[in-house]
Design a protein around this motif. Structure first.
Motif, PDB file in Angstrom:
ATOM      1  N   SER A 168       0.834  -1.210   0.000  1.00 20.52           N
ATOM      2  CA  SER A 168       0.000   0.000   0.000  1.00 20.52           C
ATOM      3  C   SER A 168       0.862   1.250   0.000  1.00 20.52           C
ATOM      4  CB  SER A 168      -0.909   0.004   1.235  1.00 20.52           C
ATOM      5  OG  SER A 168      -1.750  -1.122   1.219  1.00 20.52           O
ATOM      6  N   GLU A 178       2.020   2.476  -3.301  1.00 20.85           N
ATOM      7  CA  GLU A 178       1.063   3.212  -4.117  1.00 20.85           C
ATOM      8  C   GLU A 178       1.239   4.722  -3.978  1.00 20.85           C
ATOM      9  OE1 GLU A 178      -1.187   1.988  -6.257  1.00 20.85           O
ATOM     10  OE2 GLU A 178      -0.422  -0.046  -5.898  1.00 20.85           O
ATOM     11  N   LEU A 179       1.801   5.172  -2.856  1.00 21.83           N
ATOM     12  CA  LEU A 179       1.988   6.618  -2.667  1.00 21.83           C
ATOM     13  C   LEU A 179       2.960   7.200  -3.678  1.00 21.83           C
ATOM     14  CD1 LEU A 179       2.186   6.799   1.235  1.00 21.83           C
ATOM     15  CD2 LEU A 179       0.232   7.292  -0.232  1.00 21.83           C
ATOM     16  N   LYS A 227       2.954   6.750  -6.696  1.00 21.63           N
ATOM     17  CA  LYS A 227       2.267   7.048  -7.953  1.00 21.63           C
ATOM     18  C   LYS A 227       1.552   8.402  -7.912  1.00 21.63           C
ATOM     19  CE  LYS A 227       1.433   2.121  -8.790  1.00 21.63           C
ATOM     20  NZ  LYS A 227       0.397   1.075  -9.031  1.00 21.63           N
ATOM     21  N   LEU A 228       1.484   9.059  -6.743  1.00 24.88           N
ATOM     22  CA  LEU A 228       0.823  10.361  -6.647  1.00 24.88           C
ATOM     23  C   LEU A 228       1.669  11.431  -7.324  1.00 24.88           C
ATOM     24  CD1 LEU A 228      -0.340  10.262  -2.913  1.00 24.88           C
ATOM     25  CD2 LEU A 228      -1.772   9.999  -4.943  1.00 24.88           C
ATOM     26  N   PHE A 253      -4.669  14.740  -5.589  1.00 23.80           N
ATOM     27  CA  PHE A 253      -5.306  13.458  -5.278  1.00 23.80           C
ATOM     28  C   PHE A 253      -6.456  13.116  -6.213  1.00 23.80           C
ATOM     29  CE2 PHE A 253      -3.379  14.725  -1.214  1.00 23.80           C
ATOM     30  CZ  PHE A 253      -2.591  13.611  -0.985  1.00 23.80           C
ATOM     31  N   ALA A 274      -4.543  10.368   1.204  1.00 25.33           N
ATOM     32  CA  ALA A 274      -3.677   9.533   0.369  1.00 25.33           C
ATOM     33  C   ALA A 274      -4.191   8.091   0.317  1.00 25.33           C
ATOM     34  CB  ALA A 274      -2.253   9.562   0.912  1.00 25.33           C
ATOM     35  N   SER A 325      -7.274   8.045  -1.922  1.00 26.88           N
ATOM     36  CA  SER A 325      -6.962   8.311  -3.323  1.00 26.88           C
ATOM     37  C   SER A 325      -6.339   7.093  -3.999  1.00 26.88           C
ATOM     38  CB  SER A 325      -6.014   9.509  -3.412  1.00 26.88           C
ATOM     39  OG  SER A 325      -5.608   9.723  -4.748  1.00 26.88           O
ATOM     40  N   THR A 326      -5.459   6.384  -3.268  1.00 26.86           N
ATOM     41  CA  THR A 326      -4.768   5.243  -3.886  1.00 26.86           C
ATOM     42  C   THR A 326      -5.604   3.956  -3.841  1.00 26.86           C
ATOM     43  OG1 THR A 326      -3.667   4.824  -1.780  1.00 26.86           O
ATOM     44  CG2 THR A 326      -2.487   6.178  -3.386  1.00 26.86           C
ATOM     45  N   GLN A 327      -6.416   3.773  -2.809  1.00 29.63           N
ATOM     46  CA  GLN A 327      -7.209   2.543  -2.657  1.00 29.63           C
ATOM     47  C   GLN A 327      -8.603   2.908  -2.108  1.00 29.63           C
ATOM     48  OE1 GLN A 327      -3.897   0.621  -0.340  1.00 29.63           O
ATOM     49  NE2 GLN A 327      -4.426  -1.154  -1.582  1.00 29.63           N
ATOM     50  N   TYR A 383       0.931   6.586   6.825  1.00 31.21           N
ATOM     51  CA  TYR A 383       0.848   7.039   5.426  1.00 31.21           C
ATOM     52  C   TYR A 383       1.185   8.522   5.321  1.00 31.21           C
ATOM     53  CZ  TYR A 383      -1.006   2.759   3.371  1.00 31.21           C
ATOM     54  OH  TYR A 383      -1.152   1.489   2.885  1.00 31.21           O
ATOM     55  N   LEU A 386       4.115  10.216   3.128  1.00 24.99           N
ATOM     56  CA  LEU A 386       3.811  11.234   2.112  1.00 24.99           C
ATOM     57  C   LEU A 386       4.643  12.491   2.357  1.00 24.99           C
ATOM     58  CD1 LEU A 386       1.997  11.974  -0.303  1.00 24.99           C
ATOM     59  CD2 LEU A 386       0.339  12.874   1.343  1.00 24.99           C
TER      60      LEU A 386
END
Length: 885
Positions: free
Chosen positions: A9, A12-13, A15-16, A97, A151, A154-156, A189, A193
């Motif tokens: 997980s 995935e951050l 990819k922001l 986001f 975050a 937005s990702t999941q 998270y 970030l």
């Protein structure tokens, strides 16, 4: 698993999108010491979209400015730095986001930003009160503290909606659900970030620590609270006002110690609230919203009520669960505190069955135990308001495979107990919870289970009762197995004790046998040298008695003869010492045997004032049995009767025929203390005795019963305490021989021919003289070889054969006589073995090889004549039967 989910997980951050330069510079400038309008205006002008939004907000009706605001510098001056920073970050961060407002979702961006702004405003207000000169870093930290949630969503988005849903439907917090689903919460998270976007440390610390325990008490060193501590308290304050929450966060009380730590009081809450409302109203145009105090209060009230309703439902569920656990604990306590396991299987099973029946009113309880694979079970039944245990045996009506499970065997025993119950009806009662089957599942040495029958109950039992019942039955099955193992150990110890006693007796008998062998060897030598002279003396005395007319001399000769007989008996007893008793079935007169015994015991009983009485039928027939064995039994019973007489009394010996003359019945009855009921069943057990140690072996009655059974009879006992005891012997009657008249008729038809075979000349002459007086034709042979020649030459009706001779002894002669080589006409002459020393095995061998009787020296002339007459009569009967066929 959680570590893997967390790492995936967090990836995935990456990819922001990166943070826009305008937002980055604004954040950097806000965390500095000075922020002026010109620098902020220049940043805004670099982004047309943000510039347009600032001008739109400055011209909004909320601010009520006259005229149109057309420059960025004027707009920033009019709406203030707080509103400008919120607008810039709101636009830039949400664009990063990519969250669409029109999307139907449990996550509301407006509620999220309202909470973030409220936290920033509250933290800034507190910072001013505690002495911060520059509060913009505190504001910025409060505004961005929850970016970790944004975050995650937005990702999941699906997983985070699951977090919100489960937090609303249960008493778990959003943080707990985040950790369960993502492997980490939004604080982790947020920190990650901040590292990716290279945010200032003061913001990163607030993003990581805003859910830490509220600070309270006295500050160390007297310094002011840190930024992350201010943000932590501000976050809790805003949640308590239900501003921007999404029903997944639980309020956190802020007590006086927290306010004391900040250097504030609870009265400052009003000022913080006013600052919140003002700031939110300024930022609301960004999200096309209009906010006033009434709206905020209404939203907070609805959220509080909704949370209160959910909390009430959860509390009611928890109350019901706690009540169920309390009832279960009380139920278990009632079971366990009244359970009294023991070291007896029946006692332990009874206790478990009774406890369940007492606790579950209007029920019937069945407890069963059985040995593995056995078709029988011990059953305890308990029912009724005042439960009484009833024990009984239970047997399966049909064979069951020994390897079936304990539950299946319990079902089989239950259907055997209730005759009309089928497997289908049993399953139906189980499904309706009217029958509960609780088998013993973990036992190795024994099987069993408990069945609870609630068909008579007026109300069903709660489902939760099954769990504590099962636990109790688990305890009961362990106790039952322990009791069974103890009983088995006791049985094995008893068997070992009996075996030990037997070994001691056998060892004693072996030592006694060794001693008696020496005595027997000596006695055998004496008997050989004594019996032959005694035979001559006794014979001569009998001849003289018959010819003597003087009564005084006849009495003297009779005394001599009786003493020779006494010597004979003494020598015989010495020889018999070395030999075990072997049953010898003889034609016995019971009346004479009992009279001899009463005479023997009468003097002994008189010393203890015990009277012995005979009650004998007048027509007692003879019985074929082991007279020595029967005498041993009666002697043992008479001795036991003496021991049972603690005061003067009577011992009665009775004899009569029974069952229509088919049996002989002998009774030995005393007026002693009697035998307790609990001892009657064990009275014939080996080694069982009630006498003091050293005064009894516990073998007398056991041996007596065995001897009687070997004779084809039985020995029984009847007793009453304080009244006495009666032992009863039943023996089969003798088979009647052919009437003596056959002997008389055939005996007088001709003179019988007798052959005497003996190596002792005097003994031969004495027997010849005695037999000649009875009209026999008598011939003599000195040994077996001489006898062979004479039998080949002449016919004889009877042969008196000595077993011990130098040339061809008696056994060898019998072998020759019954061989096919012997030229002797049938039927063969009857042979009576005569011996003065031959052992029992030798005499029995002679009987097996064809001798019809065996007489020991010295003997009475009348006895030897009776044996000859009996043997000749049998030979005549056999001949007549052969001729008739």
């Amino acid at each position: 698993m959680e570590a893997t989910a967390q790492s995936e997980s967090l990836l995935e951050l990456g990819k922001l999108p990166t943070l826009p330069s305008v937002a980055y510079l604004l954040i950097r400038s806000a965390t500095g010491e000075h922020v002026n309008v010109k620098d902020l205006s220049d940043l805004i002008k670099s982004d047309p979209a943000i510039s347009a939004k600032i001008l739109q907000t400055a011209n909004a009706p909320y601010y009520g400015f006259r005229g149109k605001v057309e420059t960025i510098e004027r707009a920033v001056s009019l709406i203030g730095l707080t509103a400008v920073r919120s607008i810039v970050l709101g636009l830039t961060v949400f664009n990063c986001f990519s969250i669409k407002k029109e999307t139907e979702s449990l996550f509301d961006p407006w509620e999220f930003w309202k909470h973030s702004l409220g936290c920033a405003l509250a933290a800034e207000f507190m910072a001013k009160r505690v002495g911060y000169e520059v509060t913009s870093p505190v504001f910025m930290a409060g505004l961005l503290h929850d970016l970790g949630r944004l975050a995650m969503y937005s990702t999941q988005p699906e997983q985070y909606e699951q977090v919100i849903r489960e937090a609303r439907e249960s008493s778990a917090t959003a943080l707990q659900r985040e950790r369960a689903i993502f492997g980490a919460d939004h604080t982790v998270y947020g920190q990650r970030l901040a590292e990716i976007w290279n945010l200032p440390e003061v913001i990163a610390q607030s993003m990581r620590r805003h859910h830490a325990p509220l600070p309270r008490g006295r500050r160390q060193g007297g310094g002011r609270p840190s930024v992350d501590q201010l943000v932590c308290v501000a976050d809790a304050f805003v949640r308590n006002l239900w501003i921007g929450t999404q029903d997944e966060d639980i309020p956190v009380p802020i007590d006086a110690e927290v306010w004391h730590f900040l250097g504030m009081t609870a009265q400052d809450e009003r000022g913080i609230t006013q600052e919140l409302v003002k700031g939110i109203q300024q930022v609301a145009p960004i999200f096309d919203r209009e906010v006033d105090m009434a709206t905020l209060h209404t939203e907070a009230l609805f959220k509080a009520n909704d949370t209160l309703s959910r909390t009430s439902v959860e509390l009611e569920q928890q109350r019901a669960l706690l009540q169920r656990e309390l009832d279960s604990s009380r139920f278990s306590k009632a079971l366990y505190e009244n359970f009294r396991p023991g070291l007896d299987v029946s006692e332990t099973l009874e206790s478990a069955t009774r406890v369940i029946c007492n606790v579950l009113k209007e029920s019937k309880t069945l407890g069963m135990v059985w040995e593995p694979g056995a078709p029988e079970a011990r059953l305890a039944v308990c029912e009724g308001p005042n439960p009484v245990i009833c024990f009984q045996g239970l047997r399966l009506s049909e064979s069951v495979h020994p390897d079936v499970s304990s539950e299946e065997r319990l079902r089989c025993f239950l259907t055997a107990y209730e005759r009309g119950m089928t497997e289908q009806s049993l399953q139906a009662l189980e499904s309706e919870c009217r029958l509960i089957l609780l088998p013993f599942g973990c036992l190795q040495a024994i099987g069993g289970g408990i069945v609870i029958d609630m068909r008579q109950r007026t109300s069903p039992i709660p489902e939760w009762i099954v769990v504590p019942l099962s636990r109790f039955v688990g305890l009961a099955e362990t106790a039952v197995e322990r009791a069974w193992l103890y009983e088995d150990l006791q049985r094995r110890m008893d068997e070992l004790d009996k075996a030990h006693k037997k070994a001691e007796i056998f060892h004693e008998q072996l030592n006694r046998t060794d001693r008696l062998l020496a005595v027997g060897s000596l006695a055998a030598g004496i008997a050989h040298e004594v019996n032959n002279p005694l035979t001559i003396i006794g014979g001569q005395v009998q001849v003289l008695m018959e010819s003597e007319r003087d009564e005084d001399r006849r009495n003297r000769l009779r005394t001599v003869f009786e003493q020779t007989a006494r010597i004979t008996r003494t020598v015989g007893k010495m020889v018999d010492l070395a030999r075990p008793h072997r049953p010898k079935v003889l034609r016995t007169q019971i009346k004479e045997l009992i009279q001899d015994l009463t005479g023997m015991f009468r003097h002994r009983y008189m010393k203890r004032q015990i009277r012995i009485v005979e009650d004998l039928a007048t027509d007692l027939p003879p019985v074929h049995l082991d007279a020595d064995g029967l005498q041993q039994v009666l002697v043992n019973l008479l001795i036991n009767a003496e021991h049972a007489m603690t005061h003067p009394g009577v011992v009665t010996l009775r004899a009569r025929t029974g069952f229509g003359g088919q049996t002989m019945v002998i009774e030995v009855e005393d007026t002693g203390v009697g035998i307790p009921r609990e001892n009657l069943e064990r009275i014939f057990d080996e080694f069982f005795t009630t006498k003091e140690p050293g005064k009894g072996t516990g073998l007398g009655l056991h041996t007596s019963k065995r001897l009687i059974e070997e004779m084809g009879g039985n020995l029984k006992v009847h007793s009453q305490l304080g009244q006495g005891t009666c032992f009863t012997i039943h023996l089969p009657m003798a088979v009647k021989n052919e009437p003596l008249r056959i002997l008389e008729e055939k005996r007088h038809n001709r003179t019988m021919r007798i052959l005497i075979v003996d190596d002792e000349p005097v003994a031969r002459d004495l027997i010849r003289e005695a037999l000649s007086d009875h009209a026999y034709i008598v011939k003599m042979a000195v040994d077996g070889r001489d006898a062979v020649q004479m039998v080949c030459d002449e016919a004889f009706d009877c042969i008196l054969l000595d077993l011990v001779m130098p040339r061809m002894d008696g056994i060898e002669f019998l072998d020759w006589l019954h061989s096919e080589k012997a030229p002797v006409k049938k039927p063969l002459p009857s042979v009576i073995a005569v011996t003065g020393v031959a052992e029992a095995d030798r005499r029995e061998e002679a009987l097996v090889k064809g001798a019809v009787a065996c007489v020991r020296k010295p003997f009475a002339i009348e006895a030897i004549i009776n044996e000859i007459e009996t043997a000749i009569t049998k030979r005549l009967i056999d001949r007549s039967l052969g001729a008739g066929s």
